[in-house]
Design a protein around this motif. Structure first.
Motif, PDB file in Angstrom:
ATOM      1  N   SER A  14      77.110  67.675  71.330  1.00 49.12           N
ATOM      2  CA  SER A  14      77.399  66.608  70.369  1.00 49.12           C
ATOM      3  C   SER A  14      76.834  65.272  70.852  1.00 49.12           C
ATOM      4  CB  SER A  14      78.912  66.469  70.166  1.00 49.12           C
ATOM      5  OG  SER A  14      79.449  67.656  69.622  1.00 49.12           O
ATOM      6  N   ILE A  15      76.983  65.007  72.121  1.00 50.70           N
ATOM      7  CA  ILE A  15      76.458  63.757  72.674  1.00 50.70           C
ATOM      8  C   ILE A  15      74.937  63.730  72.588  1.00 50.70           C
ATOM      9  CG2 ILE A  15      76.175  62.455  74.823  1.00 50.70           C
ATOM     10  CD1 ILE A  15      79.069  63.338  75.511  1.00 50.70           C
ATOM     11  N   ILE A  16      74.291  64.829  72.896  1.00 49.13           N
ATOM     12  CA  ILE A  16      72.825  64.897  72.830  1.00 49.13           C
ATOM     13  C   ILE A  16      72.349  64.749  71.388  1.00 49.13           C
ATOM     14  CG2 ILE A  16      70.850  66.451  73.135  1.00 49.13           C
ATOM     15  CD1 ILE A  16      72.292  67.485  75.671  1.00 49.13           C
ATOM     16  N   ALA A  17      73.044  65.401  70.447  1.00 50.24           N
ATOM     17  CA  ALA A  17      72.673  65.288  69.039  1.00 50.24           C
ATOM     18  C   ALA A  17      72.833  63.848  68.550  1.00 50.24           C
ATOM     19  CB  ALA A  17      73.516  66.231  68.187  1.00 50.24           C
ATOM     20  N   PHE A  18      73.914  63.198  68.937  1.00 49.03           N
ATOM     21  CA  PHE A  18      74.143  61.807  68.537  1.00 49.03           C
ATOM     22  C   PHE A  18      73.086  60.886  69.139  1.00 49.03           C
ATOM     23  CE2 PHE A  18      76.146  57.636  69.203  1.00 49.03           C
ATOM     24  CZ  PHE A  18      76.405  57.314  67.879  1.00 49.03           C
ATOM     25  N   ALA A  19      72.733  61.113  70.404  1.00 49.06           N
ATOM     26  CA  ALA A  19      71.706  60.291  71.056  1.00 49.06           C
ATOM     27  C   ALA A  19      70.358  60.468  70.355  1.00 49.06           C
ATOM     28  CB  ALA A  19      71.601  60.656  72.530  1.00 49.06           C
ATOM     29  N   GLY A  20      70.029  61.687  69.973  1.00 52.74           N
ATOM     30  CA  GLY A  20      68.779  61.935  69.249  1.00 52.74           C
ATOM     31  C   GLY A  20      68.769  61.252  67.890  1.00 52.74           C
ATOM     32  N   MET A  22      70.477  58.559  67.027  1.00 58.75           N
ATOM     33  CA  MET A  22      70.383  57.112  67.229  1.00 58.75           C
ATOM     34  C   MET A  22      68.967  56.692  67.626  1.00 58.75           C
ATOM     35  SD  MET A  22      73.136  55.870  66.262  1.00 58.75           S
ATOM     36  CE  MET A  22      72.924  54.182  66.773  1.00 58.75           C
ATOM     37  N   LEU A  23      68.292  57.506  68.423  1.00 59.59           N
ATOM     38  CA  LEU A  23      66.911  57.216  68.786  1.00 59.59           C
ATOM     39  C   LEU A  23      66.014  57.230  67.547  1.00 59.59           C
ATOM     40  CD1 LEU A  23      64.756  56.705  70.955  1.00 59.59           C
ATOM     41  CD2 LEU A  23      64.542  59.180  71.179  1.00 59.59           C
ATOM     42  N   GLY A  24      66.155  58.250  66.727  1.00 60.49           N
ATOM     43  CA  GLY A  24      65.378  58.329  65.494  1.00 60.49           C
ATOM     44  C   GLY A  24      65.671  57.170  64.557  1.00 60.49           C
ATOM     45  N   TYR A  25      66.928  56.799  64.453  1.00 60.56           N
ATOM     46  CA  TYR A  25      67.331  55.688  63.596  1.00 60.56           C
ATOM     47  C   TYR A  25      66.722  54.383  64.101  1.00 60.56           C
ATOM     48  CZ  TYR A  25      70.393  52.886  60.632  1.00 60.56           C
ATOM     49  OH  TYR A  25      70.873  52.023  59.706  1.00 60.56           O
ATOM     50  N   ALA A  26      66.728  54.171  65.414  1.00 57.94           N
ATOM     51  CA  ALA A  26      66.167  52.950  65.991  1.00 57.94           C
ATOM     52  C   ALA A  26      64.661  52.877  65.746  1.00 57.94           C
ATOM     53  CB  ALA A  26      66.471  52.884  67.484  1.00 57.94           C
ATOM     54  N   ILE A  27      63.966  53.985  65.890  1.00 56.44           N
ATOM     55  CA  ILE A  27      62.519  54.015  65.648  1.00 56.44           C
ATOM     56  C   ILE A  27      62.231  53.713  64.179  1.00 56.44           C
ATOM     57  CG2 ILE A  27      60.494  55.524  65.561  1.00 56.44           C
ATOM     58  CD1 ILE A  27      61.658  56.895  68.104  1.00 56.44           C
TER      59      ILE A  27
END
Length: 65
Positions: A14-20, A22-27
């Protein structure tokens, strides 16, 4: 013992999915900002306009603001 390992794996996933996400959203947000700035710059650029009245030709810059 197995239940603890499954819970840890699910939590880590879940943490890895959320981090991914958020990274995509930031880009995407960064690209959106660049696109908006470029579009605004093009929209506010003054355009040369030619006005012809009879034999008199006048060139001036028209602001779109």
């Amino acid at each position: 013992m197995i239940a603890i390992s499954v819970n840890i794996a699910v939590g880590a996933g879940s943490i890895i999915a959320f981090a991914g996400f958020m990274l995509g959203y930031a880009i995407a947000w960064r690209h959106r900002g660049r696109y908006v700035a470029q579009a605004f710059e093009e929209a506010t650029k003054p355009e040369p306009t030619t006005l012809v009245i009879g034999d008199l030709e006048t060139r001036f810059r028209r602001s779109q603001r």
